[in-house]
Design a protein around this motif. Sequence first.
Motif, PDB file in Angstrom:
ATOM      1  N   ALA A   9      31.141  22.630   3.866  1.00  0.00           N
ATOM      2  CA  ALA A   9      30.472  21.572   4.622  1.00  0.00           C
ATOM      3  C   ALA A   9      29.085  21.263   4.063  1.00  0.00           C
ATOM      4  CB  ALA A   9      30.373  21.960   6.090  1.00  0.00           C
ATOM      5  N   SER A  10      28.287  22.306   3.807  1.00  0.00           N
ATOM      6  CA  SER A  10      26.928  22.068   3.311  1.00  0.00           C
ATOM      7  C   SER A  10      26.951  21.577   1.863  1.00  0.00           C
ATOM      8  CB  SER A  10      26.081  23.339   3.429  1.00  0.00           C
ATOM      9  OG  SER A  10      26.692  24.419   2.750  1.00  0.00           O
ATOM     10  N   ASN A  11      27.872  22.088   1.047  1.00  0.00           N
ATOM     11  CA  ASN A  11      27.993  21.596  -0.331  1.00  0.00           C
ATOM     12  C   ASN A  11      28.323  20.107  -0.337  1.00  0.00           C
ATOM     13  OD1 ASN A  11      27.608  24.209  -1.166  1.00  0.00           O
ATOM     14  ND2 ASN A  11      29.743  24.591  -1.679  1.00  0.00           N
ATOM     15  N   THR A  12      29.228  19.717   0.550  1.00  0.00           N
ATOM     16  CA  THR A  12      29.645  18.311   0.627  1.00  0.00           C
ATOM     17  C   THR A  12      28.479  17.413   1.030  1.00  0.00           C
ATOM     18  OG1 THR A  12      31.923  18.945   1.160  1.00  0.00           O
ATOM     19  CG2 THR A  12      31.223  16.720   1.787  1.00  0.00           C
ATOM     20  N   GLU A  49      28.838  25.110  -9.533  1.00  0.00           N
ATOM     21  CA  GLU A  49      28.476  26.412  -8.983  1.00  0.00           C
ATOM     22  C   GLU A  49      29.506  26.842  -7.949  1.00  0.00           C
ATOM     23  OE1 GLU A  49      24.328  27.870  -9.196  1.00  0.00           O
ATOM     24  OE2 GLU A  49      23.943  25.930  -8.303  1.00  0.00           O
ATOM     25  N   ARG A  50      30.103  28.005  -8.182  1.00  0.00           N
ATOM     26  CA  ARG A  50      31.196  28.490  -7.332  1.00  0.00           C
ATOM     27  C   ARG A  50      30.652  29.303  -6.151  1.00  0.00           C
ATOM     28  NH1 ARG A  50      36.138  28.029 -10.182  1.00  0.00           N
ATOM     29  NH2 ARG A  50      35.828  27.377 -12.331  1.00  0.00           N
ATOM     30  N   LEU A  51      29.736  28.719  -5.405  1.00  0.00           N
ATOM     31  CA  LEU A  51      29.094  29.403  -4.294  1.00  0.00           C
ATOM     32  C   LEU A  51      28.885  28.435  -3.144  1.00  0.00           C
ATOM     33  CD1 LEU A  51      26.353  31.287  -6.352  1.00  0.00           C
ATOM     34  CD2 LEU A  51      28.315  32.360  -5.261  1.00  0.00           C
ATOM     35  N   GLY A  52      28.515  28.969  -1.998  1.00  0.00           N
ATOM     36  CA  GLY A  52      28.152  28.135  -0.872  1.00  0.00           C
ATOM     37  C   GLY A  52      29.318  27.841   0.052  1.00  0.00           C
ATOM     38  N   TYR A  53      29.039  26.968   1.021  1.00  0.00           N
ATOM     39  CA  TYR A  53      30.007  26.604   2.038  1.00  0.00           C
ATOM     40  C   TYR A  53      30.419  25.145   1.870  1.00  0.00           C
ATOM     41  CZ  TYR A  53      28.412  30.953   4.126  1.00  0.00           C
ATOM     42  OH  TYR A  53      28.088  32.275   4.334  1.00  0.00           O
ATOM     43  N   GLY A  74      40.120  23.624  -9.568  1.00  0.00           N
ATOM     44  CA  GLY A  74      40.208  24.896  -8.873  1.00  0.00           C
ATOM     45  C   GLY A  74      39.068  25.173  -7.916  1.00  0.00           C
ATOM     46  N   MET A  75      38.091  24.262  -7.811  1.00  0.00           N
ATOM     47  CA  MET A  75      36.957  24.441  -6.908  1.00  0.00           C
ATOM     48  C   MET A  75      37.051  23.555  -5.672  1.00  0.00           C
ATOM     49  SD  MET A  75      33.836  24.712  -9.688  1.00  0.00           S
ATOM     50  CE  MET A  75      32.590  24.733  -8.399  1.00  0.00           C
ATOM     51  N   ALA A  76      38.224  22.978  -5.427  1.00  0.00           N
ATOM     52  CA  ALA A  76      38.366  21.999  -4.343  1.00  0.00           C
ATOM     53  C   ALA A  76      38.068  22.584  -2.965  1.00  0.00           C
ATOM     54  CB  ALA A  76      39.762  21.382  -4.369  1.00  0.00           C
ATOM     55  N   ASN A  77      38.129  23.913  -2.837  1.00  0.00           N
ATOM     56  CA  ASN A  77      37.796  24.537  -1.553  1.00  0.00           C
ATOM     57  C   ASN A  77      36.301  24.562  -1.285  1.00  0.00           C
ATOM     58  OD1 ASN A  77      37.561  26.458  -3.702  1.00  0.00           O
ATOM     59  ND2 ASN A  77      37.381  28.073  -2.173  1.00  0.00           N
ATOM     60  N   LEU A  78      35.483  24.207  -2.288  1.00  0.00           N
ATOM     61  CA  LEU A  78      34.029  24.251  -2.136  1.00  0.00           C
ATOM     62  C   LEU A  78      33.415  22.895  -1.820  1.00  0.00           C
ATOM     63  CD1 LEU A  78      33.064  26.732  -4.982  1.00  0.00           C
ATOM     64  CD2 LEU A  78      32.920  27.124  -2.530  1.00  0.00           C
ATOM     65  N   TRP A  79      34.212  21.839  -1.788  1.00  0.00           N
ATOM     66  CA  TRP A  79      33.710  20.508  -1.449  1.00  0.00           C
ATOM     67  C   TRP A  79      34.852  19.665  -0.901  1.00  0.00           C
ATOM     68  CZ3 TRP A  79      36.972  18.403  -4.854  1.00  0.00           C
ATOM     69  CH2 TRP A  79      37.121  18.987  -6.105  1.00  0.00           C
ATOM     70  N   ASP A  80      34.503  18.620  -0.172  1.00  0.00           N
ATOM     71  CA  ASP A  80      35.479  17.692   0.404  1.00  0.00           C
ATOM     72  C   ASP A  80      35.274  16.342  -0.263  1.00  0.00           C
ATOM     73  OD1 ASP A  80      37.004  15.949   1.890  1.00  0.00           O
ATOM     74  OD2 ASP A  80      36.322  16.678   3.839  1.00  0.00           O
ATOM     75  N   PHE A  81      36.046  16.075  -1.325  1.00  0.00           N
ATOM     76  CA  PHE A  81      35.792  14.854  -2.072  1.00  0.00           C
ATOM     77  C   PHE A  81      36.113  13.606  -1.273  1.00  0.00           C
ATOM     78  CE2 PHE A  81      37.049  11.331  -4.784  1.00  0.00           C
ATOM     79  CZ  PHE A  81      35.816  11.092  -5.364  1.00  0.00           C
TER      80      PHE A  81
END
Length: 479
Positions: A112-115, A106-110, A139-146
């Motif tokens: 920090a909270s997604n992580t 899902e390409r939504l959210g923030y 391409g979604m790496a800005n939405l989570w901190d792996f």
Amino acid sequence: MTNHGYVLDVSAFQPQACYFDFWSKWKARGVKGGIVKLSEGTGWTNGYGASQIAAIKHEGLMASGYHFSRFRGDTYQAVQEANLAIACARQMGLPQGAPLVLDYEERLGYRASNTQAAIAFLKCIKAADYQPVFYSYSGMANLWDFEAIHAATGAVMWIAAYPTLAGVTSPNMAYFPGISNFICAWQFTDNMWGEHIDGSIDLTGVFTSMAEQKVTSGGHLDDYHFEGSKLIINGWFASDKATGKNSHYIILTDDKGHELARQSINLTARPDVAKALPDIPGGGQSGFSASFDYTKEMAGKQLRVYFRYTDDPAGNGNAVDYISEADLSKSAAYLDSMSVSFGKKLNVNGWFASDMSIGRDNRFIILYDTTSQRELQRVKINPVARPDVAKAERSVYGSGQSGFSASFDYDASLIGRKLQIISRYSGSDDGNSDYVDNWFDPFMGPSMPVLDGKTEQTFVAHNIKVETQKDGSLLVNAK
């Protein structure tokens, strides 16, 4: 490159994966494992899941499972979804200790909270004695901190990035998206052998029990965006075949191979690449970056972006390339507000940015009658600075000057009519040719403003006409 084990992932869309001969055919093609969609959100489960897992095991392949998440950044819901995934894994016969994947798309959210929500999900998976794996698109790496997810849960990453949508039988490792040191597998196609099934290569044996192999070449187009009239390209490329090729270029072509621009560049430090892919020679100094003049010839095209090592100072000769794509046909728009004022004006505010707007310097806002399919009014406007849009839509040309504000004459004849706002960039002074439009959603003409019987409205007018309506209210027209 040594052949790794291939893996297919299947869901309820592949009921044929319940049959032994399905997996027997793919086994002959080099597939060593199957990953079955078990569940989604908080309620959906795969009715074919148990049979698909049984068929995988029957053919001597390794079985894994995945859950398609819907929790975004909601940690409480993440735990609920994890519990559903675990229950399905047990009921459908997924062996204890097998990989159980969090599929995050899902390409939504923030970030920090997604992580944190992903961490909560994967901790549940680990506590249930399944191997935690995190899946998403590069391409979604800005939405989570792996890296934070891995540190908290020990999860490894199954990454998705498709160099082409055509049918393929093996990956081109020059496109490998090495964004982490903990990538276990790469989903390189959704069209394996031209059969429109997702195919992955297992790099570490997580999904196939095969031994880890060295990755000696890889690259990634990290980012392309606009800064004013400049197209900025950033990424990396390193290869064991780059030895002796000391000239470095970024080259832009159209999808037919016609060259549009090239630039000689100096490589920049990429310690992240060296850490993630230590077996690639030169990974620590593999950064590619360039600024190009954006031209009308580029607009509307799917550009091919070449990162090149070559032994020719002019950029030709013996070369090794990493090739990716930049979509320069994007548009984005939003109608922020619309109101009717006492001065009989329909006021609209919003923004519209488009890669195709280059060279089209005349801007218009049009009021359109959708029912009769005819233009009612047209206003020529000046662009309005929108730094907020520039920040949010930096990959769309002109987003920093994409704002608009316009007013149309409005009277009772337009109330309730189906209307539409069109934002236009045009290369002609009258706006009737060489244009690109955004048509906002149709709307019903709003009512005229009505006083509430308590508020006083004072204004100066040259002429006033008052009509009594059927409901007893007064319609006031002022000039």
